[in-house]
Design a protein around this motif. Sequence first.
Motif, PDB file in Angstrom:
ATOM      1  N   ALA A 522       0.674  -1.027  -0.108  1.00 19.54           N
ATOM      2  CA  ALA A 522       0.148  -0.066   0.010  1.00 19.54           C
ATOM      3  C   ALA A 522       0.987   1.094  -0.004  1.00 19.54           C
ATOM      4  N   THR A 523       2.021   1.110   1.087  1.00 16.82           N
ATOM      5  CA  THR A 523       2.881   2.489   0.841  1.00 16.82           C
ATOM      6  C   THR A 523       3.338   2.398  -0.625  1.00 16.82           C
ATOM      7  N   VAL A 524       3.863   1.406  -1.171  1.00 15.20           N
ATOM      8  CA  VAL A 524       4.422   1.737  -2.582  1.00 15.20           C
ATOM      9  C   VAL A 524       3.263   2.357  -3.744  1.00 15.20           C
ATOM     10  N   LEU A 525       2.095   1.722  -3.438  1.00 14.88           N
ATOM     11  CA  LEU A 525       0.933   2.325  -4.343  1.00 14.88           C
ATOM     12  C   LEU A 525       1.033   3.848  -4.191  1.00 14.88           C
ATOM     13  N   VAL A 526       1.045   4.378  -2.737  1.00 16.97           N
ATOM     14  CA  VAL A 526       0.801   5.710  -2.594  1.00 16.97           C
ATOM     15  C   VAL A 526       1.897   6.517  -3.050  1.00 16.97           C
ATOM     16  N   ILE A 527       3.294   5.923  -2.854  1.00 12.92           N
ATOM     17  CA  ILE A 527       4.264   6.384  -3.579  1.00 12.92           C
ATOM     18  C   ILE A 527       4.410   6.670  -4.898  1.00 12.92           C
ATOM     19  N   VAL A 528       4.180   5.676  -5.758  1.00 11.90           N
ATOM     20  CA  VAL A 528       4.392   5.777  -7.159  1.00 11.90           C
ATOM     21  C   VAL A 528       3.100   6.570  -7.840  1.00 11.90           C
ATOM     22  N   LEU A 529       2.164   6.727  -7.283  1.00  9.65           N
ATOM     23  CA  LEU A 529       0.914   7.684  -7.780  1.00  9.65           C
ATOM     24  C   LEU A 529       0.871   8.812  -7.213  1.00  9.65           C
ATOM     25  N   SER A 530       1.779   9.213  -6.423  1.00  6.58           N
ATOM     26  CA  SER A 530       2.247  10.763  -6.332  1.00  6.58           C
ATOM     27  C   SER A 530       3.224  11.289  -6.799  1.00  6.58           C
ATOM     28  N   ASP A 531       3.389  12.764  -6.679  1.00  9.07           N
ATOM     29  CA  ASP A 531       4.316  13.449  -7.664  1.00  9.07           C
ATOM     30  C   ASP A 531       5.615  13.157  -7.331  1.00  9.07           C
ATOM     31  N   PRO A 532       6.828  13.477  -8.009  1.00 18.08           N
ATOM     32  CA  PRO A 532       8.050  13.174  -7.926  1.00 18.08           C
ATOM     33  C   PRO A 532       8.722  13.516  -6.629  1.00 18.08           C
ATOM     34  N   TRP A 533       7.990  14.848  -6.100  1.00 15.78           N
ATOM     35  CA  TRP A 533       8.702  15.645  -4.940  1.00 15.78           C
ATOM     36  C   TRP A 533       8.297  14.738  -3.699  1.00 15.78           C
ATOM     37  N   ASN A 534       7.166  14.396  -3.576  1.00 19.42           N
ATOM     38  CA  ASN A 534       6.896  13.626  -2.470  1.00 19.42           C
ATOM     39  C   ASN A 534       7.227  12.164  -2.388  1.00 19.42           C
ATOM     40  N   THR A 535       7.583  11.769  -3.663  1.00 18.60           N
ATOM     41  CA  THR A 535       8.233  10.493  -3.900  1.00 18.60           C
ATOM     42  C   THR A 535       9.658  10.465  -3.330  1.00 18.60           C
ATOM     43  N   ALA A 536      10.429  11.268  -3.467  1.00 17.05           N
ATOM     44  CA  ALA A 536      11.908  11.344  -3.049  1.00 17.05           C
ATOM     45  C   ALA A 536      11.581  11.491  -1.424  1.00 17.05           C
ATOM     46  N   LYS A 537      10.846  12.447  -0.972  1.00 21.33           N
ATOM     47  CA  LYS A 537      10.857  12.597   0.490  1.00 21.33           C
ATOM     48  C   LYS A 537      10.355  11.362   1.037  1.00 21.33           C
ATOM     49  N   ALA A 538       9.308  10.663   0.589  1.00 19.30           N
ATOM     50  CA  ALA A 538       8.708   9.474   1.053  1.00 19.30           C
ATOM     51  C   ALA A 538       9.991   8.521   1.184  1.00 19.30           C
ATOM     52  N   LEU A 539      10.720   8.326  -0.051  1.00 20.30           N
ATOM     53  CA  LEU A 539      11.647   7.330  -0.161  1.00 20.30           C
ATOM     54  C   LEU A 539      12.720   7.333   0.951  1.00 20.30           C
ATOM     55  N   THR A 540      13.130   8.744   1.274  1.00 19.78           N
ATOM     56  CA  THR A 540      14.195   8.849   2.475  1.00 19.78           C
ATOM     57  C   THR A 540      13.509   8.537   3.718  1.00 19.78           C
ATOM     58  N   TRP A 541      12.273   9.057   3.966  1.00 20.71           N
ATOM     59  CA  TRP A 541      11.607   8.928   5.181  1.00 20.71           C
ATOM     60  C   TRP A 541      11.231   7.612   5.498  1.00 20.71           C
ATOM     61  N   LEU A 542      10.939   6.797   4.492  1.00 18.04           N
ATOM     62  CA  LEU A 542      10.876   5.260   4.789  1.00 18.04           C
ATOM     63  C   LEU A 542      11.881   4.401   5.268  1.00 18.04           C
ATOM     64  N   SER A 543      12.999   5.110   4.887  1.00 15.44           N
ATOM     65  CA  SER A 543      14.306   4.592   5.251  1.00 15.44           C
ATOM     66  C   SER A 543      14.779   4.734   6.727  1.00 15.44           C
ATOM     67  N   GLY A 544      13.894   5.684   7.286  1.00 16.11           N
ATOM     68  CA  GLY A 544      14.436   6.214   8.752  1.00 16.11           C
ATOM     69  C   GLY A 544      15.487   7.121   8.868  1.00 16.11           C
ATOM     70  N   SER A 545      14.712   8.524   8.715  1.00 14.88           N
ATOM     71  CA  SER A 545      15.750   9.463   8.642  1.00 14.88           C
ATOM     72  C   SER A 545      15.416  10.603   9.639  1.00 14.88           C
ATOM     73  N   THR A 546      16.323  11.103  10.377  1.00 20.86           N
ATOM     74  CA  THR A 546      16.280  12.276  11.000  1.00 20.86           C
ATOM     75  C   THR A 546      16.316  13.816  10.304  1.00 20.86           C
ATOM     76  N   TYR A 547      16.538  13.543   9.058  1.00 20.29           N
ATOM     77  CA  TYR A 547      16.722  14.915   8.465  1.00 20.29           C
ATOM     78  C   TYR A 547      15.617  15.958   8.448  1.00 20.29           C
ATOM     79  N   GLY A 548      16.012  17.202   8.964  1.00 22.18           N
ATOM     80  CA  GLY A 548      15.013  18.075   8.777  1.00 22.18           C
ATOM     81  C   GLY A 548      14.011  18.020  10.030  1.00 22.18           C
ATOM     82  N   ARG A 549      14.325  17.389  11.167  1.00 24.14           N
ATOM     83  CA  ARG A 549      13.508  17.407  12.528  1.00 24.14           C
ATOM     84  C   ARG A 549      13.546  18.614  12.896  1.00 24.14           C
TER      85      ARG A 549
END
Length: 694
Positions: A522-549
Motif C-alpha cells: 500500500a505504501t508503494v502504491l501511494v508513492i508511485v501515484l504521487s508526484d516526484p517531490w513527495n516520492t523522493a521525500k517519502a523514499l528517504t523517510w521510509l528508510s528512517g531519517s532524522t533529516y529536517g527534524r
Amino acid sequence: MSTDVLTPAPPATPLRRLGTAGVFLVALAATVLVSAVHVTQGTSSVGALDLLALPFGGDDEAARVLLASRLPRLLAGVCVGVALGAAGALLQAVARNAMASPDTLAVSSGAYAAVAAAAAFGLTLPVPLSGGLALLGGLAAAALVLALSAGGRTGTTRLILAGSATALALSSLTNLLMILFEEETTGLFAWGSGSLVQSDLDAVTQLGPLIAVALAAAVLAGPRLDILGLGDDTATVLGVKVRRLRLWLTLLAVLLSAAAVTIAGPIGFVGLCAPVIVRLLPSSVPGLHRHRVLVPLSGLAGVLVVLGSDIALRAVLGAQAGVEVPPGVVTTVLGAAVMIWLARRYRDAGPTRRPPAVRTGATRSRAAFLVVVAVLAALLAGAIVLGLLGGDRWLLMGDVANWLQGRSGRALTFVLDQRWPRVGASVLAGAALAVAGAAVQAVCRNPLAEPGMLGVTAGAGVAAVSLLTFVPLAGVWTMSAVAGGGALVAFAVVYGLAWRGGLSSDRLVLIGVGVQAACTSATVLVIVLSDPWNTAKALTWLSGSTYGRVPVQLIPVALALVLTVPLLTWLRRDLDLLSLDEDTPRVLGVPLEPVRLAALACAVLLTATAVSAVGVIGFVGLVAPHAARAMIGAHHVRLIPVAALLGAVLVSLADTLGRTVIAPAQVPAGLVTALIGTPYFVWLLWRARARREA
C-alpha cells in the motif's frame, strides 16, 4: 442379500470426470481467455475490434501498438507467471513447507539487489549477463535463508523470520544504492515491485526458452519429488540421492526466479499463491497433486495471477495505471492474504500450544546492573556529544560549550540548531522502539519478535506516508495521530486474526509478516501515484531519517515514553510471568488478556510516535531487548531501562554514522540499523539452530 459393507466410490465431481488432462485444458482455456482480455487493454485507443480486424487487413496503427507494446507486456506476464509459479512449487517441495516461495526465501530480493547494484554503478548489461547476475544474487540469498532455517524443515516461523530478515537487509542495501545513486537508478523503485512494461521483446525471447527448459527439467524430476515428500530416510532407501536432488531443484527454482526478476522485477508472492491455488483443487482427481502435474499447473496458475492482477489494476485505476503502478502491488496483497490464511490454517494448535519462551539469561546482581546502567549512560552521553560534533562539518567541544552559553556565531548557531533536534529524535525514537520491542517479546514469548514483524511499523508507515503525500503541510500532532491510527489498525488486525482459542506466538508473527507485506505494498502504491517531490521525500523517510527534524517533533515521543514506561514498570511482575508460559500466570491470578492488551497498546503507542518522528527504523526493537536480556537477565524492572539505553545508543550512533561516513551525502539511520541488526539477527537464528541440533 449380501451383508458385505461396500466402500463408497468417491463422488463424481465435475473435475473428477474431467481428469488431469481435462483440468489442464480448462487451465489453458482460462489462460487464453485472460490473455485475450489483457491484450485489449492499453493507453491507446486501439480496442478489441481493431485487433480482431488485423488478420483481415486492419489498421497499421493497431498492428504497431500490438507488436510494440501489448504483445511484449503479455508475453512478459506469461513468462513471469510460469517461472514464479513453478519456482514456488519447487521450493515448497524442497523445504516441505507450504509457505516457502521466492519471496519468503528472499530469492527475489537477492536478485533485485544484484540488478540494482549493477545499475547503480553504471553497468549496462545485456539480458543474459543481467540474468546471470540476478541468478547469483538469488542463489546467495536462498542459500543463507535455507542454512539458517535448516532447509525450512525445522518450522515455518524460523523460515519466515530468516527470509524476512534477509529480505529486509537486502532491501535496505538496495534503497541505499537508490538514494546514493539517484540518477543511475531512476525508475528502479517502481520496478522493484514488479513492472510488466517492456520496450521490446528482447528479454522475453532470450529468457523464455531458458524458462521452458527449466520447467521441463522440473517436470522430469516430478516422480523423485513425490518420493522426496515421503521423507529423507524413505527417499534414500528408495534410491533417491536426497542432497543432490535438493541442490539441483533449488538451483532450478532460483534460476526461474532470477529469470522472472530480470524480465519484470520482483513481482511479489506469485510463487506462494500459485501452488496454493493448485493444491486447493480437489484431491479426488487422479494424479492432480503429483509434482509432474503440480509444477506445470502452478505455472499456469501463476500466469492467471499475474495477468489477472494486471487486468484488475488497469480496470480499476485506468489504463495509465498500467504504466505507473506495478502489478506486483496487487499480487503482494493477494499473497499476504494467502499467507495469513495459511498461518491460521496450519499453525493453529489450539490453546494447549506452548510457544517458545523467552530465554532469561543469567540474572546479574544489583551491583552489576548498576554498573551496566552507568556504562550505558556514559555511552549515551558520548553518543549525544558525538552526534552534536559530527556531520558534514566537524565541530569542537568548545563550539558546543559556546553554543550552550549563547556565545556562538551565527553560522555555528545555525548548524547546532539543526543538529540537536536530530540527535534528540534519534535518542528518543531508539529508546521508544527498544521498550516497545521488550513489551512485544514478553507478550509473544519469542525473543525474535519485534514491532516491525507484527505489522505495527508498516501500518504506521503507510498512514504517515499517505498523510505526507496528500497533506504535505500537516502538523506534527496530526502526523502522530495518523501514524498512531495506522499502527492501531494494523495491530487490531494482526491480534484479531491471530486469536483462535488462545494467542499463538508463531501465528502472531506469521500473520504480522503478512500484514506487513500488505502495508508495504500500500505504501508503494501511494508513492508511485504521487508526484516526484513527495516520492523522493517519502523514499528517504521510509528508510528512517532524522533529516529536517524540528524540536516540536520530539514532544510526542517523549510523552509516549513518559506515559508507557511507568505503566510497563508497574506491570513488571506480570510481564515476567507472561514470559514463562501460558499456565503459570493463570495459576498466580494474572489477568492475561488485560495485561497483554495493555503491554501491546504501549508498544503500539511507542512505535507510532517513533515512526512519526524519524520514519521506519528496523531491528532496534529486536536487538536492544535481546542484548539487554543477555547483559542483566529477563526481569523487566531491569530489562526496560537497559533496553531503552541500548536502543538510544544504537539509533544515535547509526544516525551520526549515516551523517558523517559519506558527508555531505547522508545515509538514513534506518538503513544503518538494518545493516547492523541483520548480522546480529542471523547470529541469533544460527545459534538457535545449533542449540536445537545439539
